[in-house]
Design an enzyme around this catalytic site. Structure first.
Site, PDB file in Angstrom:
ATOM      1  N   HIS A 167     -51.002 -22.891  18.167  1.00  0.00           N
ATOM      2  CA  HIS A 167     -52.021 -23.157  19.104  1.00  0.00           C
ATOM      3  C   HIS A 167     -53.452 -23.647  18.519  1.00  0.00           C
ATOM      4  CE1 HIS A 167     -49.845 -20.077  21.821  1.00  0.00           C
ATOM      5  NE2 HIS A 167     -49.525 -20.983  22.292  1.00  0.00           N
ATOM      6  N   CYS A 254     -55.216 -13.827  21.021  1.00  0.00           N
ATOM      7  CA  CYS A 254     -54.043 -13.713  21.700  1.00  0.00           C
ATOM      8  C   CYS A 254     -53.777 -12.314  22.748  1.00  0.00           C
ATOM      9  CB  CYS A 254     -52.671 -13.821  20.648  1.00  0.00           C
ATOM     10  SG  CYS A 254     -53.155 -15.031  19.642  1.00  0.00           S
TER      11      CYS A 254
HETATM   12  C1  CIR Z   1     -45.511 -17.021  20.374  1.00  0.00           C
HETATM   13  O1  CIR Z   1     -45.088 -17.408  19.549  1.00  0.00           O
HETATM   14  O2  CIR Z   1     -45.726 -17.323  21.683  1.00  0.00           O
HETATM   15  C2  CIR Z   1     -46.258 -15.701  20.156  1.00  0.00           C
HETATM   16  N1  CIR Z   1     -45.258 -14.903  19.241  1.00  0.00           N
HETATM   17  C3  CIR Z   1     -47.431 -15.675  19.564  1.00  0.00           C
HETATM   18  C4  CIR Z   1     -48.443 -16.046  20.483  1.00  0.00           C
HETATM   19  C5  CIR Z   1     -49.836 -16.076  19.946  1.00  0.00           C
HETATM   20  N2  CIR Z   1     -50.750 -16.428  21.241  1.00  0.00           N
HETATM   21  C6  CIR Z   1     -51.930 -17.155  20.572  1.00  0.00           C
HETATM   22  O3  CIR Z   1     -52.093 -17.664  19.805  1.00  0.00           O
HETATM   23  N3  CIR Z   1     -52.602 -17.505  21.988  1.00  0.00           N
END
Ligand code: CIR
Length: 262
Positions: A167, A254
């Site tokens: 992201h 996150c």
């Molecule tokens: C994913 O791959 O969607 C999750 N394992 C990690 C999400 C992390 N979120 C973020 O960076 N906002």
């Protein structure tokens, strides 16, 4: 608006299924007990600033549901429910919507079936909303969001998440009204012209995902050179363990939605 002052946050307990969470590279399953202890430290740090933290119970059907940030963009005027680009995460946004409706009078949503956007790709500063196109966020998602936030008087600028980076905010964080913490690789794209940028120390790129939350900066433990740069710049840091969420490509931003509802 102060883009780092908030009255509220929403978090969601890590589910047991988090061991099956998405990851770019498999470095082993996260240790749930350690993950939950880190999560508790994180919630306590948010609360210590005086904010109200809505702690949602675990959603076992969604292994990545602890990463609530990706489900919504929360602005002073209203909230926008996202359409995550990861198919296994689409349903998380619908789970979050009623909680936002309980707190906000204006809740919209990304509706286009071809449009995808995860809020980990969105950095809100005091003057604009930066959205990085990525493997999870496409042009249609950005365009639909741009139309919604224009109604509320916000400028949205499309930028690009570096290839191989999950992201946009994996590589940057807002530290105050004018200062951004970023990796050199992201800053090199030129997207932060006009801001003061503090670079992560070489080899500590994984520390770029931090959050400014009221008077604190929540910062992942284990990155001493970047930590010392931020302390020297005058920020009040709270180090939080992130070893287990890091196995799922998750970090400080996150784990919460942060906002002041209208
Ligand atoms: C994913 O791959 O969607 C999750 N394992 C990690 C999400 C992390 N979120 C973020 O960076 N906002």
């Amino acid at each position: 608006m102060r883009a780092y002052r908030f009255t509220h946050a929403i978090t969601c307990q890590p589910p047991q299924t988090a061991v099956n969470g998405l990851r770019a590279v498999d470095t082993g399953a996260p240790d749930l007990a350690v993950m939950r202890a880190h999560h508790a430290d994180y919630v306590a740090a948010l609360k210590s600033t005086g904010a109200t933290v809505v702690e949602l119970p675990a959603l076992e059907a969604f292994p990545d549901s602890l990463f609530v940030e990706d489900t919504a963009l929360c602005l002073p005027q209203g909230a926008v429910v996202m359409r995550p680009g990861a198919p296994s995460r689409l349903g998380e946004a619908a789970e979050m919507a009623p909680h936002l409706r309980a707190l906000y009078s204006d809740v919209r949503q990304i509706e286009g079936v071809e449009n995808f956007i995860e809020a980990g790709d969105i950095l809100t500063t005091e003057t604009e909303i930066l959205v990085g196109r990525s493997a999870r966020t496409n042009a249609g998602g950005v365009a639909e969001l741009a139309r919604i936030v224009a109604d509320w008087g916000h400028n949205l600028r499309e930028v690009f998440t570096p290839p191989g980076v999950l992201h946009f905010k994996t590589d940057c964080s807002l530290l105050d009204g004018e200062t951004i913490l970023a990796t050199e690789r992201l800053d090199a794209s030129g997207c932060f012209k006009g801001y003061r940028v503090i670079h992560t120390a070489p080899g500590e790129e994984a520390s770029a995902n931090a959050i400014r939350f009221n008077d604190l900066v929540l910062f992942p433990a284990g990155f001493p050179r970047t930590r010392d740069k931020l302390i020297a710049a005058g920020f009040d840091l709270r180090e939080i363990g992130n070893s287990e969420c890091a196995k799922l490509d998750g970090g400080m931003s996150c784990l919460s939605l942060r906002f002041t509802p209208s």
